[in-house]
Design a protein around this motif. Structure first.
Motif, mmCIF file in Angstrom:
data_model
loop_
_atom_site.group_PDB
_atom_site.id
_atom_site.type_symbol
_atom_site.label_atom_id
_atom_site.label_comp_id
_atom_site.label_asym_id
_atom_site.label_seq_id
_atom_site.Cartn_x
_atom_site.Cartn_y
_atom_site.Cartn_z
ATOM 1 N N LEU A 1 0.826 -1.207 0.000
ATOM 2 C CA LEU A 1 0.000 0.000 0.000
ATOM 3 C C LEU A 1 0.858 1.254 0.000
ATOM 4 C CD1 LEU A 1 -2.948 1.016 0.233
ATOM 5 C CD2 LEU A 1 -2.613 1.056 2.699
ATOM 6 N N ASP A 2 0.487 2.193 -0.840
ATOM 7 C CA ASP A 2 1.130 3.498 -0.881
ATOM 8 C C ASP A 2 0.602 4.321 0.292
ATOM 9 O OD1 ASP A 2 2.177 5.954 -1.416
ATOM 10 O OD2 ASP A 2 1.153 6.231 -3.340
ATOM 11 N N SER A 3 1.494 4.679 1.218
ATOM 12 C CA SER A 3 1.051 5.401 2.405
ATOM 13 C C SER A 3 0.465 6.761 2.057
ATOM 14 C CB SER A 3 2.212 5.571 3.389
ATOM 15 O OG SER A 3 3.270 6.315 2.792
ATOM 16 N N SER A 4 0.956 7.383 0.981
ATOM 17 C CA SER A 4 0.410 8.677 0.593
ATOM 18 C C SER A 4 -1.039 8.560 0.130
ATOM 19 C CB SER A 4 1.266 9.314 -0.509
ATOM 20 O OG SER A 4 1.188 8.567 -1.716
ATOM 21 N N LEU A 5 -1.407 7.399 -0.424
ATOM 22 C CA LEU A 5 -2.798 7.181 -0.833
ATOM 23 C C LEU A 5 -3.719 7.207 0.385
ATOM 24 C CD1 LEU A 5 -5.032 6.364 -2.824
ATOM 25 C CD2 LEU A 5 -4.315 3.975 -2.512
ATOM 26 N N ILE B 1 -9.086 1.086 2.259
ATOM 27 C CA ILE B 1 -8.884 2.037 1.173
ATOM 28 C C ILE B 1 -9.179 1.412 -0.191
ATOM 29 C CG2 ILE B 1 -6.469 1.538 0.651
ATOM 30 C CD1 ILE B 1 -7.802 5.017 1.360
ATOM 31 N N SER B 2 -9.493 2.260 -1.162
ATOM 32 C CA SER B 2 -9.592 1.821 -2.561
ATOM 33 C C SER B 2 -8.209 1.829 -3.195
ATOM 34 C CB SER B 2 -10.509 2.755 -3.354
ATOM 35 O OG SER B 2 -11.821 2.756 -2.845
ATOM 36 N N LYS B 3 -7.990 0.952 -4.160
ATOM 37 C CA LYS B 3 -6.718 0.913 -4.869
ATOM 38 C C LYS B 3 -6.784 1.916 -6.008
ATOM 39 C CE LYS B 3 -3.270 -2.231 -6.776
ATOM 40 N NZ LYS B 3 -2.965 -3.635 -7.152
ATOM 41 N N LEU B 4 -6.290 3.117 -5.729
ATOM 42 C CA LEU B 4 -6.343 4.227 -6.671
ATOM 43 C C LEU B 4 -4.955 4.835 -6.819
ATOM 44 C CD1 LEU B 4 -9.457 6.095 -5.227
ATOM 45 C CD2 LEU B 4 -9.432 4.796 -7.366
ATOM 46 N N PRO B 5 -4.706 5.500 -7.929
ATOM 47 C CA PRO B 5 -3.469 6.297 -8.004
ATOM 48 C C PRO B 5 -3.585 7.465 -7.024
ATOM 49 C CG PRO B 5 -4.400 5.909 -10.193
ATOM 50 C CD PRO B 5 -5.436 5.483 -9.207
ATOM 51 N N SER B 6 -2.598 7.650 -6.189
ATOM 52 C CA SER B 6 -2.676 8.728 -5.208
ATOM 53 C C SER B 6 -2.805 10.088 -5.882
ATOM 54 C CB SER B 6 -1.447 8.700 -4.295
ATOM 55 O OG SER B 6 -0.249 8.841 -5.042
ATOM 56 N N ALA B 7 -2.278 10.214 -7.098
ATOM 57 C CA ALA B 7 -2.373 11.491 -7.815
ATOM 58 C C ALA B 7 -3.819 11.868 -8.092
ATOM 59 C CB ALA B 7 -1.587 11.424 -9.122
ATOM 60 N N SER B 8 -4.675 10.871 -8.362
ATOM 61 C CA SER B 8 -6.079 11.166 -8.633
ATOM 62 C C SER B 8 -6.792 11.650 -7.374
ATOM 63 C CB SER B 8 -6.785 9.931 -9.207
ATOM 64 O OG SER B 8 -6.842 8.887 -8.240
ATOM 65 N N VAL B 9 -6.393 11.108 -6.215
ATOM 66 C CA VAL B 9 -6.992 11.555 -4.958
ATOM 67 C C VAL B 9 -6.525 12.973 -4.626
ATOM 68 C CG1 VAL B 9 -7.314 11.032 -2.516
ATOM 69 C CG2 VAL B 9 -7.064 9.169 -4.157
ATOM 70 N N VAL C 1 -7.916 1.797 8.755
ATOM 71 C CA VAL C 1 -8.079 2.574 7.531
ATOM 72 C C VAL C 1 -7.139 2.077 6.432
ATOM 73 C CG1 VAL C 1 -8.956 4.643 8.646
ATOM 74 C CG2 VAL C 1 -6.490 4.331 8.432
ATOM 75 N N THR C 2 -5.987 1.531 6.799
ATOM 76 C CA THR C 2 -5.040 1.049 5.788
ATOM 77 C C THR C 2 -5.585 -0.135 5.004
ATOM 78 O OG1 THR C 2 -3.977 -0.272 7.525
ATOM 79 C CG2 THR C 2 -2.994 1.861 6.995
ATOM 80 N N ALA C 3 -6.560 -0.852 5.577
ATOM 81 C CA ALA C 3 -7.173 -1.990 4.888
ATOM 82 C C ALA C 3 -8.522 -1.634 4.279
ATOM 83 C CB ALA C 3 -7.342 -3.167 5.852
#
Length: 515
Positions: free
Chosen positions: A5-9, A471-479, A467-469
């Motif tokens: 998981l990307d922590s920034s996401l 989350i949606s799998k998204l590009p953090s840039a889109s968020v 919360v780390t589990a």
């Protein structure tokens, strides 16, 4: 659940949801508070038949409508974010969490939409009784909407009435009453509703004070101020009662949140309650005396607040991490043990799903998973310190909320006293205090929600799903992009609402009714 998981996401998704919730909560409490006050004013018109009360009710209904419209827009986006940013959460508990939101949308939203139209456009088209009924039902619809949203939120704080189905990897509702009538749900509704009424009372009092300072619409201002101050005082006093019940619920079901609220490093018997203090950054295994730069405390009052017993044991942050203290269920396990058992439950779930359906291996894996499922969410954590929420933010938010709560009790008592003495009109200092107390009421409400939501981190659902589990799998840039888009949109909406409302306030009610 998501691997690598990307922590920034996570950080940006949490920031986006928090930002949306903060903006939304700028509108909801005023809707709840003004809804009751405008209904009381129209009831005065129905009882007396005086045009004065009709115009007074119409004025506050106008402000209610402006605020209501913007609140709906932010609320819809907030609900959509569960599907866009938190799809694992929606999958894992959607069968339970979705039910109260569906009821809110089907029942409350359409109820509000129907009767608010009659309230605004039916003054000369329906009877006085029918119009009064529509006004009360508009407020009732808003309250029902709040009930079901708060039931959903309370379930995240205290998950009950559910059963985990390992075949679908979903939690399923087995007892709707346990979800809707949990101690958290009932208390959260009344506490939140009362906070909205207190803000509504403060808003009406502050706006009325502005008219007195300007020497305009004095009869309207004094009459509105009396109703606003009475509403504010009664709700502020009752908030003390619901706050006490809330503290006991938190102590029983969310002890880490209580420890963070008080900056309690190490627990004990007869624990003091911090009145005012400056808290140092939290560190593991630091003695209580080293946790504050300075503090003013009330001996044994936290034990009483948490349990009703001044000598009761209250665990601190370090106690909750280490475990070993005595509870109703025996010795509390350490967080490290919970993490180990949670990982065992997750592993057993994987073995169950890999085994042939109905086989002995599947039965064995399912039994192993069910044995440790109460710690399932801990399996997604890596370090015991991960269960510690942002202590300083929770601590200061809680104390700001409490201090402002008692400030408003004092303010409304003073207003009621001088109102009874008929001296408010001549006390410009009190008028200025009332006017500038409006933002303080908003700060108190926002601080309360920070305590409720930040204080339960890292959990999306207490002890079940971090919360780390979730989350949606998204590009953090889109968020990041949508965060700033929503920030700009909500800010524009807020500026527009403030401008429209201030213009309506400057225009005021029909000046003829004051003569």
């Amino acid at each position: 659940m998501i691997a690598n998981l990307d922590s920034s996401l996570v950080d940006w998704s949490r920031a986006q949801f928090a930002m949306t919730a903060i903006y939304h909560w700028l509108f909801v409490p005023l809707t709840l508070g003004l809804g009751l006050i405008m209904s009381v004013m129209e009831t005065c018109y129905y009882k007396t038949g005086k045009a004065f009360w009709k115009e007074t009710a119409k004025f506050w209904q106008k402000l209610f409508g402006i605020n209501f419209a913007v609140g709906v827009a932010t609320g819809l986006i907030l609900e959509f974010e569960f599907g866009t940013n938190w799809s694992n959460y929606s999958w894992f508990v959607g069968d339970i969490f979705g039910a109260p939101l569906a009821i809110e949308g089907i029942l409350a939203f359409f109820m509000e939409a129907t009767f608010i139209a009659v309230m605004f456009f039916g003054w000369e088209k329906v009877s006085k009784c029918a119009h009064l009924t529509s006004t009360w039902l508009t407020w009732l619809g808003a309250s029902i909407s709040a009930i079901w949203i708060l039931v959903a939120n309370a379930w995240m704080q205290y998950p009950a009435g559910m059963s985990f189905n390992p075949e679908t990897v979903r939690n399923e509702m087995v007892d709707f009453a346990a979800v809707a009538l949990s101690p958290f749900a009932i208390n959260k509704f009344f506490h939140t509703m009362l906070s909205g009424l207190m803000l509504g009372g403060s808003f009406v009092v502050g706006v009325s004070a502005w008219y007195l300072l300007k020497g305009k619409n004095k009869k309207f201002a004094l009459s509105s101020m009396k109703i606003g101050a009475l509403t504010g005082l009664l709700s502020a006093l009752l908030l003390v009662v619901t706050g006490d019940t809330s503290s006991k619920n938190v102590a029983k079901y969310q002890p880490m949140k209580l420890a963070a609220m008080e900056g309690l490093q190490n627990g004990g018997n007869g624990v003091e309650l911090i009145g005012i203090g400056v808290l140092k950054p939290w560190q593991a295994n630091v003695a209580n005396d080293d946790a504050f730069y300075f503090k003013i405390a009330f001996p044994k009052m936290l034990s009483w607040l948490a349990t009703g017993n001044t000598d009761a044991f209250v665990p601190g942050i370090n106690d909750l991490i280490r475990g070993g203290y005595t509870t109703d269920k025996g010795a509390a396990p350490s967080v490290q043990e919970k993490i180990s058992r949670g990982k065992a439950a997750i592993k057993a779930l994987g073995e169950f799903r890999a085994a042939e359906k109905g086989s002995p291996a599947a039965a064995t894996a399912r039994a192993a998973m069910e044995k440790d499922f109460e710690y399932f969410g801990y399996g997604y954590l890596n370090n015991p310190e991960d269960i510690v929420p942002p202590v300083q933010l929770t601590f200061y938010s809680f104390h700001i909320m409490v201090i402002l709560g008692f400030y408003f009790i004092l303010l409304f008592i003073v207003l009621a006293w001088f109102g009874w003495k008929k001296k408010i009109e001549n006390l410009r200092w009190l008028q200025w205090v009332a006017l500038w107390s409006i933002p303080l009421a908003y700060i108190a409400g926002q601080a309360g929600w920070i305590v409720a939501e930040v204080g339960r981190q890292p959990w999306a659902i207490q002890d079940i799903l971090p919360v780390t589990a979730a989350i949606s799998k998204l590009p953090s840039a889109s968020v990041v992009l949508t965060f700033f888009l929503f920030l700009a949109l909500f800010t524009i909406l807020l500026i527009a609402e403030v401008k429209i409302m201030t213009n309506a306030i400057k225009k005021g009610p029909d000046t003829e009714v004051d003569k």
